[in-house]
Design a protein around this motif. Sequence first.
Motif, PDB file in Angstrom:
ATOM      1  N   ILE A  47      -1.067  -2.046  43.380  1.00  0.00           N
ATOM      2  CA  ILE A  47      -0.276  -1.984  44.735  1.00  0.00           C
ATOM      3  C   ILE A  47      -1.283  -1.255  45.531  1.00  0.00           C
ATOM      4  O   ILE A  47      -1.896  -0.170  45.456  1.00  0.00           O
ATOM      5  CB  ILE A  47       0.708  -0.994  44.664  1.00  0.00           C
ATOM      6  N   PHE A  48      -1.802  -2.200  46.735  1.00  0.00           N
ATOM      7  CA  PHE A  48      -2.708  -1.579  47.743  1.00  0.00           C
ATOM      8  C   PHE A  48      -2.126  -1.098  49.028  1.00  0.00           C
ATOM      9  O   PHE A  48      -2.856  -0.822  49.956  1.00  0.00           O
ATOM     10  CB  PHE A  48      -4.064  -2.452  47.706  1.00  0.00           C
ATOM     11  N   GLU A  49      -0.642  -1.142  49.218  1.00  0.00           N
ATOM     12  CA  GLU A  49      -0.377  -0.702  50.515  1.00  0.00           C
ATOM     13  C   GLU A  49       1.020   0.173  49.845  1.00  0.00           C
ATOM     14  O   GLU A  49       1.591   0.056  48.929  1.00  0.00           O
ATOM     15  CB  GLU A  49       0.280  -1.933  51.064  1.00  0.00           C
ATOM     16  N   GLY A  50       1.505   1.095  50.769  1.00  0.00           N
ATOM     17  CA  GLY A  50       2.245   1.983  50.502  1.00  0.00           C
ATOM     18  C   GLY A  50       1.869   3.409  50.836  1.00  0.00           C
ATOM     19  O   GLY A  50       0.598   3.673  51.402  1.00  0.00           O
ATOM     20  N   ASP A  51       2.612   4.284  50.751  1.00  0.00           N
ATOM     21  CA  ASP A  51       2.658   5.663  51.071  1.00  0.00           C
ATOM     22  C   ASP A  51       1.561   6.333  50.047  1.00  0.00           C
ATOM     23  O   ASP A  51       0.811   7.201  50.627  1.00  0.00           O
ATOM     24  CB  ASP A  51       3.796   6.480  50.855  1.00  0.00           C
ATOM     25  N   HIS A  52       1.254   5.868  49.071  1.00  0.00           N
ATOM     26  CA  HIS A  52       0.351   6.581  48.101  1.00  0.00           C
ATOM     27  C   HIS A  52      -1.263   6.342  48.664  1.00  0.00           C
ATOM     28  O   HIS A  52      -1.958   7.306  48.319  1.00  0.00           O
ATOM     29  CB  HIS A  52       0.339   6.018  46.661  1.00  0.00           C
ATOM     30  N   MET A  53      -1.419   5.306  49.357  1.00  0.00           N
ATOM     31  CA  MET A  53      -2.819   5.115  49.680  1.00  0.00           C
ATOM     32  C   MET A  53      -3.074   5.993  50.703  1.00  0.00           C
ATOM     33  O   MET A  53      -4.247   6.606  50.583  1.00  0.00           O
ATOM     34  CB  MET A  53      -2.891   3.776  50.554  1.00  0.00           C
ATOM     35  N   ALA A  54      -2.317   6.276  51.766  1.00  0.00           N
ATOM     36  CA  ALA A  54      -2.854   7.590  52.782  1.00  0.00           C
ATOM     37  C   ALA A  54      -2.964   8.715  52.237  1.00  0.00           C
ATOM     38  O   ALA A  54      -3.740   9.533  52.414  1.00  0.00           O
ATOM     39  CB  ALA A  54      -1.755   7.313  54.141  1.00  0.00           C
ATOM     40  N   GLY A  55      -1.888   9.007  51.151  1.00  0.00           N
ATOM     41  CA  GLY A  55      -1.946  10.430  50.491  1.00  0.00           C
ATOM     42  C   GLY A  55      -3.052  10.586  49.764  1.00  0.00           C
ATOM     43  O   GLY A  55      -3.847  11.748  49.797  1.00  0.00           O
ATOM     44  N   ILE A  56      -3.482   9.536  48.817  1.00  0.00           N
ATOM     45  CA  ILE A  56      -4.640   9.808  48.039  1.00  0.00           C
ATOM     46  C   ILE A  56      -5.910   9.654  48.688  1.00  0.00           C
ATOM     47  O   ILE A  56      -6.917  10.368  48.528  1.00  0.00           O
ATOM     48  CB  ILE A  56      -4.434   8.528  46.789  1.00  0.00           C
ATOM     49  N   ASN A  57      -6.045   8.832  49.688  1.00  0.00           N
ATOM     50  CA  ASN A  57      -7.227   8.884  50.468  1.00  0.00           C
ATOM     51  C   ASN A  57      -7.461   9.838  51.247  1.00  0.00           C
ATOM     52  O   ASN A  57      -8.654  10.535  51.427  1.00  0.00           O
ATOM     53  CB  ASN A  57      -7.156   7.378  51.483  1.00  0.00           C
ATOM     54  N   VAL A  83       3.819   4.428  42.737  1.00  0.00           N
ATOM     55  CA  VAL A  83       2.878   4.890  42.142  1.00  0.00           C
ATOM     56  C   VAL A  83       3.097   6.414  41.991  1.00  0.00           C
ATOM     57  O   VAL A  83       3.566   7.137  42.940  1.00  0.00           O
ATOM     58  CB  VAL A  83       1.520   4.726  43.178  1.00  0.00           C
ATOM     59  N   SER A  84       2.570   6.877  40.679  1.00  0.00           N
ATOM     60  CA  SER A  84       2.662   8.203  40.237  1.00  0.00           C
ATOM     61  C   SER A  84       1.047   8.672  40.253  1.00  0.00           C
ATOM     62  O   SER A  84       0.253   8.017  39.768  1.00  0.00           O
ATOM     63  CB  SER A  84       3.220   8.437  38.839  1.00  0.00           C
ATOM     64  N   PHE A  85       0.767   9.888  40.890  1.00  0.00           N
ATOM     65  CA  PHE A  85      -0.689  10.362  40.881  1.00  0.00           C
ATOM     66  C   PHE A  85      -0.622  11.437  39.912  1.00  0.00           C
ATOM     67  O   PHE A  85      -0.021  12.537  40.141  1.00  0.00           O
ATOM     68  CB  PHE A  85      -1.072  10.917  42.128  1.00  0.00           C
ATOM     69  N   MET A  86      -1.070  11.512  38.836  1.00  0.00           N
ATOM     70  CA  MET A  86      -1.092  12.376  37.660  1.00  0.00           C
ATOM     71  C   MET A  86      -2.389  13.055  37.371  1.00  0.00           C
ATOM     72  O   MET A  86      -3.289  12.486  37.295  1.00  0.00           O
ATOM     73  CB  MET A  86      -0.579  11.849  36.523  1.00  0.00           C
TER      74      MET A  86
END
Length: 187
Positions: free
Chosen positions: A27-37, A179-182
């Motif tokens: 998944i390359f779109e969604g709230d995880h992209m901005a948060g992780i970047n 997405v989970s960031f662990m």
Amino acid sequence: MRKLVYYVAVTLDGFIAAEDGTFDGFIFEGDHMAGINAHYPDTVPTQFRAAVELADAPNQHFDTVLMGRHTYQVPGGLASPYAHLRQFVVTSADLDTPADVEVVREDVVGRVQALKAEDGLDIWLCGGGKLAATLLPEIDRLLLKIHPVVFGRGIPLFDGKADIRKFARTDATLFESGVSFMTYDRV
């Protein structure tokens, strides 16, 4: 001492890419992209940093990237994908690389140990699975972007024989995208 950090996207069934080395299913779109970047701007390829407003962002965690040949040569890949980092490609194959990409052909464990002994930010192990299995004794931290997708088969997170190593979860972030960031640190 610097840490070797295996930072990679992974499916629910433990694959970092499809059998052909592509990763289109992530998944390359969604709230995880901005948060992780925002937290890991160093991991955005140099060519795309301006597009996500990170062109001038300083490296926060990594100043060195280590990748296997297949990760370096992904379809449509760049000759110098992380020009803002010191770049190493591990392979026994002959590669035509630019001057800012160093090829490591032998004693990768020794080379990583030497890099860890240097001053600087941490070392990002970008992929692939075979290299990660080889370097497992040197991996200090796992940063896993776990995507809610199943590939069924592909390139595993650790591809090859590896001795058992224990890690403890030290952080977890769940995003609306699924997405989970662990974060796991070696114990």
